[in-house]
Scaffold this active site. Sequence first.
Site, PDB file in Angstrom:
ATOM      1  N   ASP A  71       0.862  -1.171   0.000  1.00  0.00           N
ATOM      2  CA  ASP A  71       0.000   0.000   0.000  1.00  0.00           C
ATOM      3  C   ASP A  71       0.903   1.227   0.000  1.00  0.00           C
ATOM      4  O   ASP A  71       2.114   1.129   0.206  1.00  0.00           O
ATOM      5  CB  ASP A  71      -0.899  -0.036   1.242  1.00  0.00           C
ATOM      6  CG  ASP A  71      -1.767   1.181   1.363  1.00  0.00           C
ATOM      7  OD1 ASP A  71      -2.421   1.548   0.370  1.00  0.00           O
ATOM      8  OD2 ASP A  71      -1.783   1.789   2.448  1.00  0.00           O
ATOM      9  N   ASP A  84      -0.255   5.197   1.030  1.00  0.00           N
ATOM     10  CA  ASP A  84      -0.550   6.083   2.156  1.00  0.00           C
ATOM     11  C   ASP A  84      -0.514   5.320   3.478  1.00  0.00           C
ATOM     12  O   ASP A  84      -1.212   4.315   3.647  1.00  0.00           O
ATOM     13  CB  ASP A  84      -1.951   6.691   1.998  1.00  0.00           C
ATOM     14  CG  ASP A  84      -1.975   7.862   1.037  1.00  0.00           C
ATOM     15  OD1 ASP A  84      -1.310   8.862   1.322  1.00  0.00           O
ATOM     16  OD2 ASP A  84      -2.663   7.767   0.016  1.00  0.00           O
ATOM     17  N   ASP A 117      -1.704  -0.553   6.050  1.00  0.00           N
ATOM     18  CA  ASP A 117      -1.985   0.118   7.320  1.00  0.00           C
ATOM     19  C   ASP A 117      -3.469   0.289   7.581  1.00  0.00           C
ATOM     20  O   ASP A 117      -3.868   0.579   8.705  1.00  0.00           O
ATOM     21  CB  ASP A 117      -1.339   1.506   7.331  1.00  0.00           C
ATOM     22  CG  ASP A 117      -2.071   2.465   6.414  1.00  0.00           C
ATOM     23  OD1 ASP A 117      -2.609   3.475   6.916  1.00  0.00           O
ATOM     24  OD2 ASP A 117      -2.115   2.214   5.202  1.00  0.00           O
TER      25      ASP A 117
END
Length: 219
Positions: free
Chosen positions: A8, A10, A166
Amino acid sequence: MLTALLFDLDGTLTDTDTLHLQAFRQLLREHDGRELTQAQFDAQVSGRANGPLFADLFPQASTVDCLALADRKEALFRELAPALEPMPGLLRLLEHAEVNGIGMCVVTNAPRLNAEHMLSAMGLGARFEHVLVAEELARPKPDPLPYLTGLECLGADAGQALAFEDSLPGVQAANGAGIFTVGIATTQTPERLLAAGAKLVVNDFNDPQLWAVIDTMRG
C-alpha cells in the site's frame, strides 16, 4: 520462496494520514462548514477509495460534483506534501528485494496523480515495477481484485508474496487475495489490524519479526 512484495502507499510507504486529515478538514469547512474528528477519519475515511467515500460524505451531490470535490481535496493534499519521508526501514527492504530479485509493486486506493506525487516526493519514483491504482481497476479495496492484479503483474503466487498495509480495507483486500499480510501500525491499532486479517503487525520495516518472516520465506 519469497518472490513478490506488494505495498500500500498512504500510511505504509510513508505516514500521510495527518496530511489527508488536514486536507479533508479544509475541504469540508469550505464546502459546508462541517468538522471532521480524528475518530471519524479513522473509522469512515482512512484507506477508502474516493468513489464510494465521496458519495457517502456528500450524499446530495451529483457524481460530477463528487469528482470535483475529490479533485479539490487531493490538490490540497499535494500542496501539503511537497516532500515526504519513507517509513523507517523501507529503503533497507527495497534494497534487499532488488538484490534478491524479488518483484515489487504498489497497490493503492489513491488516485494516480497522488500516487505519482507521493513516490516522487519520497525519491522512489523509479523503484517499483508497477503502480496499481483503484480508479483504473474494476473494484477498489477492500475487494481483493487490486492485490490479485498485483500478483498477476508480478507473475507471483499468493503463497510466495508479502503484502504491507496500514488500513482495514487494505488488510481485508490483501488477506482476501490469500497473501500473508503485514499490518503497519500507523493509522490503526494492532488489535484492529489483526481482526481485519493481518498475520503480523509491526511499527515499521525495521521490526525483527518482519525480517524473521522474510528469512523463513527465502526458501
